[in-house]
Design a protein around this motif. Structure first.
Motif, PDB file in Angstrom:
ATOM      1  N   GLY A 147       0.789  -1.156   0.056  1.00 56.72           N
ATOM      2  CA  GLY A 147      -0.022  -0.004   0.174  1.00 56.72           C
ATOM      3  C   GLY A 147       0.932   1.405   0.002  1.00 56.72           C
ATOM      4  O   GLY A 147       1.907   1.268   0.134  1.00 56.72           O
ATOM      5  N   SER A 148       0.098   2.347  -0.218  1.00 56.88           N
ATOM      6  CA  SER A 148       1.010   3.692  -0.437  1.00 56.88           C
ATOM      7  C   SER A 148       1.679   4.075   0.884  1.00 56.88           C
ATOM      8  O   SER A 148       2.565   4.784   0.936  1.00 56.88           O
ATOM      9  N   LEU A 149       0.833   3.855   1.971  1.00 62.55           N
ATOM     10  CA  LEU A 149       1.247   4.196   3.299  1.00 62.55           C
ATOM     11  C   LEU A 149       2.578   3.753   3.803  1.00 62.55           C
ATOM     12  O   LEU A 149       3.457   4.456   4.445  1.00 62.55           O
TER      13      LEU A 149
ATOM     14  N   MET B 265       0.506  10.162  -1.453  1.00 63.31           N
ATOM     15  CA  MET B 265      -0.665   9.431  -0.994  1.00 63.31           C
ATOM     16  C   MET B 265      -1.886  10.191  -0.550  1.00 63.31           C
ATOM     17  O   MET B 265      -2.919  10.002  -1.000  1.00 63.31           O
TER      18      MET B 265
END
Lengths: 248, 73
Positions: free
Chosen positions: A193-195, A245
């Protein structure tokens, strides 16, 4: 690949040329400018990230702490550069160290807030036992570091302040690495994921700073600046990834 | 495609595939449903229950957008 990556890679490629083919003063100027520029980039991206959050959000508080840390380190680096380039003196410790030490406080606070924020989401963070094992592993690593590299620094003939900083910098860096190791575990949960990217970048930044400080305590050679400006660029990338993000 | 899969697919780019799956499971259970039993009419409630988590991780703006998007899946 972002422009931050490009500038960072360009500086890394320039390092062997500068460090082997330039005089001492040019090397000092190169290192200091690279560190000032990278901290400026870190301060800017982290501030943009902070501004992208709505006032009152806890994540905004975390990124504000991180941005504050980057700006304090930039101020410290400017003082350090003034000593090294303008006054042409190499004093350790100096006034810059006061601000480098102060900068750790908001950085540490930012990381802790990020972890508590994640905890509040209700998503799994791993079991209690796994954290005890992690703490024991980190304690073992620090013990090895202490007896191999840090204890001799406390027993040499340096001034007490020098001893305190030579011992203190790697120790505080290690504490930050410990805190970021929790973030890296969270990144593993968030993998793909982007996080995760921002959290991994934060972890890398403090690892690089720690290695740089440890080498500096033994051999304060100009080439260590590579570790520091790389760490600051990676800190800037953490802000950049988070901002991307938020805006994507 | 089941509704749980649709939500997972929506959240995956943000949280990662693994966390998206866990998030759907965790928050479905919070609204008293199993992920495989989620229906179209459960989406607004599921989105609402996820809002706090998304707000913390991604900011209010994105969380609000996710709330709207998931509710309309």
């Amino acid at each position: 690949m972002s422009w931050i990556h490009l500038v960072w890679i360009f500086l890394l490629i320039a390092c062997p040329i500068v460090y082997t083919g330039s005089n001492q003063q040019s090397v000092v100027i190169f290192g200091n400018i690279a560190k000032i520029f990278s901290l400026f980039v870190a301060g800017l991206t982290l501030t943009f990230t902070t501004n992208a959050y709505t006032p009152g959000e806890s994540a905004k508080r975390a990124w504000t702490f991180l941005a504050t840390g980057a700006w304090i380190w930039l101020f410290a680096q400017l003082i350090f550069a003034h000593y090294r380039i303008v006054l042409n003196v190499n004093i350790f410790p100096n006034l810059a160290d006061l601000f480098f030490v102060l900068g750790y406080i908001p950085l540490f606070a930012g990381l802790v807030v990020l972890i508590f924020d994640f905890r509040s989401t209700g998503l799994p963070m791993g079991g209690r036992t796994s954290y005890i094992v992690q703490a024991l592993i980190l304690l073992a690593i620090y013990s090895a570091m202490f007896f191999a590299w840090l204890k001799p620094l406390l027993l040499n003939n340096d001034e007490p302040v020098t001893k305190f900083l030579n011992f203190g910098y790697p120790t505080v860096d290690f504490l930050l690495v410990c805190v970021t190791s929790v973030l890296i575990r969270i990144s593993w949960v968030l993998r793909g994921g982007s996080l995760a990217k921002a959290y991994i970048a934060l972890g890398m930044c403090f690892f690089l700073t720690g290695v740089g400080d440890l080498i500096f305590a033994y051999r304060p050679i100009p080439a260590i600046d590579m570790f520091f400006f790389s760490a600051y660029f990676v800190l800037g990338l953490a802000g950049f990834y988070q901002l991307r993000m938020l805006r994507q | 495609m089941e509704f749980s899969e649709k939500v997972q697919k929506y959240l995956a780019p943000l949280l990662g595939q693994n966390t998206a799956r866990i998030a759907v499971k965790t928050f479905s259970e919070k609204i008293g449903k199993r992920p495989e039993n989620l229906l179209r009419q459960d989406m607004p409630l599921l989105a609402q229950s996820m809002h706090g988590m998304l707000k913390t991780l991604c900011g209010e703006e994105r969380a609000d957008k996710a709330l709207k998007d998931i509710s309309e899946l």
